[in-house]
Every structure is written in structure tokens, then in C-alpha cells.
Motif scaffolding. Structure first.
Motif, mmCIF file in Angstrom:
data_model
loop_
_atom_site.group_PDB
_atom_site.id
_atom_site.type_symbol
_atom_site.label_atom_id
_atom_site.label_comp_id
_atom_site.label_asym_id
_atom_site.label_seq_id
_atom_site.Cartn_x
_atom_site.Cartn_y
_atom_site.Cartn_z
ATOM 1 N N ARG A 90 -14.561 6.737 -8.131
ATOM 2 C CA ARG A 90 -13.281 7.238 -7.607
ATOM 3 C C ARG A 90 -12.817 6.397 -6.417
ATOM 4 N NH1 ARG A 90 -15.473 12.689 -8.495
ATOM 5 N NH2 ARG A 90 -14.385 13.589 -10.279
ATOM 6 N N LEU A 91 -13.757 5.999 -5.585
ATOM 7 C CA LEU A 91 -13.401 5.150 -4.450
ATOM 8 C C LEU A 91 -12.825 3.819 -4.926
ATOM 9 C CD1 LEU A 91 -13.465 4.583 -1.379
ATOM 10 C CD2 LEU A 91 -15.814 3.752 -1.693
ATOM 11 N N LEU A 92 -13.439 3.224 -5.946
ATOM 12 C CA LEU A 92 -12.926 1.972 -6.499
ATOM 13 C C LEU A 92 -11.539 2.168 -7.098
ATOM 14 C CD1 LEU A 92 -13.542 -1.007 -7.192
ATOM 15 C CD2 LEU A 92 -14.513 -0.184 -9.355
ATOM 16 N N PHE A 93 -11.327 3.284 -7.763
ATOM 17 C CA PHE A 93 -10.023 3.584 -8.367
ATOM 18 C C PHE A 93 -8.925 3.640 -7.304
ATOM 19 C CE2 PHE A 93 -7.053 7.018 -9.738
ATOM 20 C CZ PHE A 93 -6.433 6.323 -10.770
ATOM 21 N N VAL A 94 -9.202 4.348 -6.209
ATOM 22 C CA VAL A 94 -8.209 4.473 -5.138
ATOM 23 C C VAL A 94 -8.001 3.128 -4.442
ATOM 24 C CG1 VAL A 94 -7.654 5.627 -2.972
ATOM 25 C CG2 VAL A 94 -8.725 6.906 -4.828
ATOM 26 N N ILE A 137 -1.025 -13.018 -10.411
ATOM 27 C CA ILE A 137 -2.409 -12.946 -10.899
ATOM 28 C C ILE A 137 -3.105 -11.690 -10.382
ATOM 29 C CG2 ILE A 137 -4.647 -14.110 -10.828
ATOM 30 C CD1 ILE A 137 -3.112 -16.753 -10.686
ATOM 31 N N LEU A 138 -2.906 -11.369 -9.108
ATOM 32 C CA LEU A 138 -3.538 -10.174 -8.552
ATOM 33 C C LEU A 138 -2.982 -8.911 -9.188
ATOM 34 C CD1 LEU A 138 -3.779 -11.004 -4.728
ATOM 35 C CD2 LEU A 138 -5.651 -10.858 -6.378
ATOM 36 N N SER A 139 -1.672 -8.851 -9.361
ATOM 37 C CA SER A 139 -1.049 -7.627 -9.842
ATOM 38 C C SER A 139 -1.309 -7.400 -11.332
ATOM 39 C CB SER A 139 0.458 -7.665 -9.566
ATOM 40 O OG SER A 139 1.091 -6.501 -10.051
ATOM 41 N N LEU A 140 -0.867 -8.348 -12.174
ATOM 42 C CA LEU A 140 -0.971 -8.170 -13.626
ATOM 43 C C LEU A 140 -2.325 -8.592 -14.180
ATOM 44 C CD1 LEU A 140 2.542 -9.382 -14.855
ATOM 45 C CD2 LEU A 140 1.799 -7.076 -14.251
ATOM 46 N N GLY A 141 -3.067 -9.432 -13.447
ATOM 47 C CA GLY A 141 -4.323 -9.926 -13.983
ATOM 48 C C GLY A 141 -5.561 -9.218 -13.500
ATOM 49 N N PHE A 142 -5.496 -8.594 -12.321
ATOM 50 C CA PHE A 142 -6.719 -7.985 -11.769
ATOM 51 C C PHE A 142 -6.532 -6.536 -11.334
ATOM 52 C CE2 PHE A 142 -9.593 -7.229 -8.110
ATOM 53 C CZ PHE A 142 -10.785 -7.251 -8.808
ATOM 54 N N LEU A 143 -5.579 -6.260 -10.460
ATOM 55 C CA LEU A 143 -5.489 -4.928 -9.847
ATOM 56 C C LEU A 143 -5.026 -3.864 -10.838
ATOM 57 C CD1 LEU A 143 -4.019 -5.941 -6.372
ATOM 58 C CD2 LEU A 143 -6.368 -5.300 -6.920
ATOM 59 N N GLN A 144 -3.962 -4.129 -11.568
ATOM 60 C CA GLN A 144 -3.504 -3.126 -12.536
ATOM 61 C C GLN A 144 -4.490 -2.931 -13.678
ATOM 62 O OE1 GLN A 144 0.649 -2.743 -13.658
ATOM 63 N NE2 GLN A 144 1.230 -4.205 -12.078
ATOM 64 N N PRO A 145 -5.003 -3.995 -14.317
ATOM 65 C CA PRO A 145 -6.070 -3.761 -15.299
ATOM 66 C C PRO A 145 -7.284 -3.070 -14.690
ATOM 67 C CG PRO A 145 -5.179 -5.964 -15.560
ATOM 68 C CD PRO A 145 -4.576 -5.410 -14.300
ATOM 69 N N GLY A 146 -7.553 -3.346 -13.403
ATOM 70 C CA GLY A 146 -8.701 -2.715 -12.754
ATOM 71 C C GLY A 146 -8.537 -1.220 -12.601
ATOM 72 N N THR A 149 -8.543 0.500 -16.073
ATOM 73 C CA THR A 149 -9.886 0.592 -16.651
ATOM 74 C C THR A 149 -10.725 1.634 -15.927
ATOM 75 O OG1 THR A 149 -9.760 -1.771 -17.203
ATOM 76 C CG2 THR A 149 -11.926 -0.748 -17.261
ATOM 77 N N THR A 150 -10.605 1.708 -14.616
ATOM 78 C CA THR A 150 -11.327 2.739 -13.860
ATOM 79 C C THR A 150 -10.840 4.125 -14.231
ATOM 80 O OG1 THR A 150 -11.420 1.141 -12.040
ATOM 81 C CG2 THR A 150 -12.088 3.389 -11.556
ATOM 82 N N LEU A 151 -9.539 4.284 -14.424
ATOM 83 C CA LEU A 151 -8.991 5.566 -14.876
ATOM 84 C C LEU A 151 -9.590 5.956 -16.219
ATOM 85 C CD1 LEU A 151 -5.279 6.639 -14.678
ATOM 86 C CD2 LEU A 151 -6.464 6.809 -16.853
ATOM 87 N N ILE A 171 -16.474 -2.580 -14.976
ATOM 88 C CA ILE A 171 -15.032 -2.532 -14.698
ATOM 89 C C ILE A 171 -14.532 -3.900 -14.253
ATOM 90 C CG2 ILE A 171 -13.307 -1.567 -13.141
ATOM 91 C CD1 ILE A 171 -14.918 1.057 -13.223
ATOM 92 N N PHE A 172 -15.251 -4.540 -13.330
ATOM 93 C CA PHE A 172 -14.845 -5.865 -12.887
ATOM 94 C C PHE A 172 -14.915 -6.874 -14.029
ATOM 95 C CE2 PHE A 172 -15.599 -4.158 -8.616
ATOM 96 C CZ PHE A 172 -14.528 -4.705 -7.930
ATOM 97 N N LEU A 173 -15.930 -6.739 -14.870
ATOM 98 C CA LEU A 173 -16.072 -7.666 -15.990
ATOM 99 C C LEU A 173 -14.936 -7.488 -16.996
ATOM 100 C CD1 LEU A 173 -17.912 -9.847 -17.200
ATOM 101 C CD2 LEU A 173 -19.112 -8.020 -18.439
ATOM 102 N N SER A 174 -14.481 -6.252 -17.184
ATOM 103 C CA SER A 174 -13.398 -6.000 -18.142
ATOM 104 C C SER A 174 -12.075 -6.585 -17.675
ATOM 105 C CB SER A 174 -13.246 -4.496 -18.370
ATOM 106 O OG SER A 174 -12.841 -3.848 -17.183
ATOM 107 N N CYS A 175 -11.935 -6.826 -16.376
ATOM 108 C CA CYS A 175 -10.706 -7.437 -15.847
ATOM 109 C C CYS A 175 -10.716 -8.953 -15.961
ATOM 110 C CB CYS A 175 -10.512 -7.049 -14.381
ATOM 111 S SG CYS A 175 -10.414 -5.281 -14.069
ATOM 112 N N THR A 176 -11.875 -9.538 -16.264
ATOM 113 C CA THR A 176 -11.986 -10.995 -16.266
ATOM 114 C C THR A 176 -11.080 -11.674 -17.293
ATOM 115 O OG1 THR A 176 -14.267 -10.818 -15.479
ATOM 116 C CG2 THR A 176 -13.610 -12.916 -16.449
ATOM 117 N N PRO A 177 -11.017 -11.201 -18.565
ATOM 118 C CA PRO A 177 -10.128 -11.894 -19.523
ATOM 119 C C PRO A 177 -8.675 -11.924 -19.087
ATOM 120 C CG PRO A 177 -11.649 -10.443 -20.672
ATOM 121 C CD PRO A 177 -11.792 -10.132 -19.219
#
Length: 352
Positions: A90-94, A137-146, A149-151, A171-177
Motif C-alpha cells: 500500500r505504501l508503494l501504491f501511494v 518516460i516517468l509518467s507513461l513508462g514507469f509511474l502509471q504502469p507501476g 500494477t500495484t492496484l 511490481i518493479f519488474l513488470s514496469c520494465t517492458p
């Protein structure tokens, strides 16, 4: 009327003796610390977006306070330890949502002009271009997928026993692609000579009445296609987990929360992809483009706010309420029945 010039891969640096884009703006009475009396039209959408960002940041801070409060309470209350098993997820999600809110300010010219440039050295055009690309890259490639995926994991963990620390790496690995693909299309710009500018242009050069230059960030069509592909795969996996959770939930109120979460995630994700694709066909300074980007931001904000409310704030509030009821036994007598009844009222808990 400002002149717009598409930005290519290589941007020649502006001459050093040229006046700063803030020279005329800072000459306004009151200095850079005061807002103009009447904001211009192209800043109205930025001001609205900044207000919404502030609201989402406040909601994220409230969610963090709930998480840490339950964490502290669980150290002294044995019956709350099971409810607190997913505190790190939950902390990672927030945190994903909180950092995404902060990065959204980087693409707003009004924020950069009023709150960054008065305190930081003047950004050159190549630096502004790199800032826009990094934001994509941060928005569409890492933070939003992150955070999506956590949700999904928090929803799926309601019916499974999971180690709360192992999924963080997954979760971090799933954001890599998504991160790799966004980086490739944003920085390397494949097929640039054969495709229109909307496919790879991440910024547009804007020149105002005083010949001041500033880059306006935009989302290239290639980045939208990559995020749309992620959204399609994510929606199918989310629907599968959604139906599994709904089929096992008996409580009517909990079922309504799950339905609301699924509706907001799937609808908002579709609306965001639609607005992202639509933004590629409008000028970055037109009022229509500002409205499209505001609609895109609202769709993500709705998904994030509903996710924090249903997956963080409400479960923790229910856990604390159920924990209070569990405390009502006589000293020396332990009964697990109140704890089990409390668990069934909480939507998403791990290690049950």
C-alpha cells in the motif's frame, strides 16, 4: 499569437547573450512571487491542473498517514497484525501516485515559469527537451504502469496468501517492458524520416510576442501506442482478477466497492488512452489541446483517487474499527471469532 516550431532530435543551443525568457515576465510589478491579476488563457488549464494536483497530493498524504498509523497500532495490538500484512505494498501504491503527481507539474509551462525558473538557473532548449522526454518516460513508462500494477496486486491479494515483501520486486519488474519501450521510442525516434512529427515529437518550441522561447511538452503518438498496448493487456488481466474476487465476496457493501473500483479503472484507462491519442492531432497551444490534456489528467486522477480510497483508506478504517471490536474481550480470554468477522468486512487484506 505565438509561433510553434516542432522540435527535432537535435536542438541548437540558444546564444548565451540572449535575454532570459523571464526578463519581461519578472518585470511585472510584484515580482515572480505574485500571480498576474488575470491569468492568460493558455495558463488557465495549467492553473486548474495544478489545483487538482494539489488535491491529489493531499489525498496521498492522508493515505500515508493512515498507513503509518495502522503500522504503529499493529505493533501494540496483536489483532491488527494480520490486517497490516500489506502495508509495504500500500505504501508503494501511494508513493507511485504521489510521485506521479509531482512529475505532472514538470510538463506545465506555467509551473516552470512561475516556480522553477525564478529559483533555478535558466534551462536551455536542449535541457527543456530532455525534461519533457524524461517526464514522458516517468509518467507513461514507469509511474502509471507501476501504480496500476500495484492496484492489481492489492485486488488479487484479497483472495490469496502473499508475502508482502516479494511482490515489490515483481511490481518493479513488470514496469520494465513499458519503461524500455518508452525510452526507445522517445530518445531514439525510429522511422523519424518516414513518419509525421506527431509520431515522435515530445515538445514544441513556442515563441511569444517578446521573442521569448519555451518548450511545450506533448505526448508523441508512439508513446501513446505503447501505453495503449500496456492498457489492453492490463485490462484483460484486471478483468480476470476482478471476476475471481467478486465471485468470492459475500458482503454487499464490499461487492459495491469492487464494482466501483473496476468501473473507475477500466473506464478511466480507456478515456486516458483516447485523450492521449487525440492530443497528437492538435496544436500544443490551442485551447482544444489544453482541454484534451486536462481531460487526460482528470481520468488518471479519478483512477488514482478511487484506488486510494477503496484500497488504502477504507480498508484501514475498517481494520481499525474491527480491531476496536476485537479488543472487547475479557483479560486472559482469547477468542478468534471477532477477528475473523472483522476480516470479512475488510475488502483487501493479505495473509489471511
Amino acid at each position: 499569437m505565438r509561433r510553434l516550431i516542432p522540435i527535432n532530435t537535435t536542438i541548437p543551443p540558444s546564444p548565451s547573450p540572449s535575454p532570459s525568457p523571464l526578463t519581461d515576465f519578472n518585470s511585472i510589478p510584484g515580482g515572480p512571487f505574485l500571480f498576474p491579476p488575470i491569468p492568460i488563457l493558455d495558463s488557465a488549464f495549467d492553473i486548474t491542473t495544478l489545483s487538482l494536483i494539489a488535491s491529489l497530493i493531499l489525498l496521498s498524504l492522508l493515505s500515508l498517514s493512515f498507513i503509518f498509523y495502522l503500522r504503529l497500532k499493529s505493533r501494540t495490538s496483536h489483532h491488527l497484525q494480520n490486517f497490516n500484512s500489506l502495508w509495504s505494498v500500500r505504501l508503494l501504491f501511494v508513493l507511485f501516485i504521489f510521485i506521479w503527481s509531482l512529475t505532472e507539474t514538470l510538463r506545465l509551462p506555467f509551473f516552470r515559469r512561475r516556480f522553477l525558473y525564478p529559483f533555478l538557473p535558466k534551462f536551455t532548449l536542449p535541457q527543456q527537451s530532455s525534461l519533457c522526454k524524461t517526464h514522458i518516460i516517468l509518467s507513461l513508462g514507469f509511474l502509471q504502469p507501476g501504480f496500476l500494477t500495484t492496484l492489481l496486486f492489492l485486488l488479487d491479494a484479497s483472495i490469496k496468501k502473499r508475502n508482502p515483501f516479494c511482490p515489490i520486486g515483481v511490481i518493479f519488474l513488470s514496469c520494465t517492458p513499458a519503461t524500455i519501450l518508452q525510452t526507445f521510442f522517445v530518445f531514439f525516434e525510429p522511422l523519424k524520416s518516414r513518419l509525421p512529427d506527431c509520431f515522435y515529437a515530445s515538445s514544441v518550441l513556442s515563441i511569444d510576442y517578446f521573442d521569448n522561447k519555451i518548450l511545450l511538452c506533448r505526448f508523441p503518438l508512439f508513446s501513446t501506442i505503447v501505453f495503449a498496448a500496456f492498457g489492453i493487456v492490463y485490462s484483460m488481466v484486471f478483468l480476470f482478477s476482478y471476476w475471481r474476487v467478486v465471485s468470492l465476496v459475500i458482503n454487499k457493501a464490499t461487492r459495491m466497492r469492487i464494482h466501483a473500483l473496476a468501473f473507475s479503472v477500466l473506464i478511466c484507462l480507456s478515456i486516458q488512452v483516447f485523450f492521449l491519442a487525440l492530443s497528437s492531432f492538435f496544436s500544443a497551444e490551442s485551447p482544444v489541446y489544453g482541454g484534451v490534456m486536462l481531460g487526460m489528467f482528470l481520468s488518471v486522477l479519478c483512477c488514482a483517487a478511487v484506488g486510494e480510497g477503496i484500497l488504502v483508506i477504507r480498508p484501514i478504517a475498517d481494520a481499525l474499527a474491527a480491531g476496536g471490536d476485537c479488543c472487547q474481550w475479557r483479560p486472559g480470554v482469547r477468542s478468534l471469532q471477532p477477528v475473523e468477522e472483522g476480516r470479512r468486512e475488510v475488502m483487501v487484506e493479505g495473509s489471511q
